[in-house]
Motif scaffolding. Sequence first.
Motif, PDB file in Angstrom:
ATOM      1  N   GLN A   1      56.862  18.445 -20.497  1.00 30.26           N
ATOM      2  CA  GLN A   1      56.919  17.174 -19.594  1.00 30.26           C
ATOM      3  C   GLN A   1      58.116  17.216 -18.973  1.00 30.26           C
ATOM      4  N   ARG A   2      59.265  17.215 -19.650  1.00 29.81           N
ATOM      5  CA  ARG A   2      60.460  17.159 -19.224  1.00 29.81           C
ATOM      6  C   ARG A   2      60.824  18.422 -18.177  1.00 29.81           C
TER       7      ARG A   2
ATOM      8  N   LYS B   1      58.579  20.120 -16.493  1.00 28.39           N
ATOM      9  CA  LYS B   1      57.866  19.874 -15.164  1.00 28.39           C
ATOM     10  C   LYS B   1      58.698  18.730 -14.367  1.00 28.39           C
ATOM     11  N   GLU B   2      59.072  17.958 -15.000  1.00 27.97           N
ATOM     12  CA  GLU B   2      59.695  16.832 -14.429  1.00 27.97           C
ATOM     13  C   GLU B   2      61.012  17.174 -13.379  1.00 27.97           C
TER      14      GLU B   2
ATOM     15  N   GLU C   1      61.838  20.572 -13.125  1.00 23.16           N
ATOM     16  CA  GLU C   1      61.337  21.274 -11.905  1.00 23.16           C
ATOM     17  C   GLU C   1      61.021  20.547 -10.746  1.00 23.16           C
ATOM     18  N   GLN C   2      60.345  19.621 -10.688  1.00 22.82           N
ATOM     19  CA  GLN C   2      60.033  18.684  -9.363  1.00 22.82           C
ATOM     20  C   GLN C   2      61.416  18.200  -8.709  1.00 22.82           C
ATOM     21  N   GLN C   3      62.298  17.692  -9.564  1.00 19.58           N
ATOM     22  CA  GLN C   3      63.354  17.164  -9.079  1.00 19.58           C
ATOM     23  C   GLN C   3      64.208  18.409  -8.280  1.00 19.58           C
TER      24      GLN C   3
ATOM     25  N   ASP D   1      63.031  21.210  -7.137  1.00 25.97           N
ATOM     26  CA  ASP D   1      62.313  21.631  -5.858  1.00 25.97           C
ATOM     27  C   ASP D   1      62.618  20.488  -4.848  1.00 25.97           C
ATOM     28  N   GLU D   2      62.653  19.013  -5.081  1.00 24.62           N
ATOM     29  CA  GLU D   2      63.032  18.081  -4.133  1.00 24.62           C
ATOM     30  C   GLU D   2      64.427  18.249  -3.409  1.00 24.62           C
TER      31      GLU D   2
ATOM     32  N   ASN E   1      66.218  21.028  -3.395  1.00 25.34           N
ATOM     33  CA  ASN E   1      66.254  22.048  -2.359  1.00 25.34           C
ATOM     34  C   ASN E   1      65.705  21.955  -1.166  1.00 25.34           C
ATOM     35  N   GLN E   2      64.401  21.189  -0.960  1.00 24.78           N
ATOM     36  CA  GLN E   2      63.943  20.864   0.164  1.00 24.78           C
ATOM     37  C   GLN E   2      64.967  19.999   0.973  1.00 24.78           C
TER      38      GLN E   2
END
Length: 133
Positions: free
Chosen positions: A83-84, A86-87, A89-91, A93-94, A96-97
């Motif tokens: 879970q950590r 995944k969290e 990786e989402q941060q 990705d955000e 990088n965007q």
Amino acid sequence: MNTTRRRSQRDYSLAFKLAVVDQVEKGEMTYKQAQERYGIQGRSTVLTWLRKHGQQDWSPAALLFVRKGAAMAKPDLPLTPEQRIKELEQQLDEANQKAQFFESVVDVLQKDYGCRVVKKRSGKSSRKSRSRA
């Protein structure tokens, strides 16, 4: 004379309540489906059981947190490594965007408007310091 006995929450055993709560929290049925299936009369009885015996946080702060669109998770429970990851990786990705967006804004400013955008180094101010003598 036909007398019907009105049922109350006290008529349900704790084991029954916990079983219903478990089924609803696992997503096997909604609280309304559980109400129909087991003949529970009160409209909010199952919701009351969920608040008392369920795993979800029903505090006002948690409900406000959920209304804002955040994920429903207990903040005091430690995350599993998966879970950590995944969290994080989402941060990433955000982030990088956002970086790509800001780089494209700088490019547009330079190409279309001729403005030169320079990132200031930390600790430096735009004002020149004056020494008082």
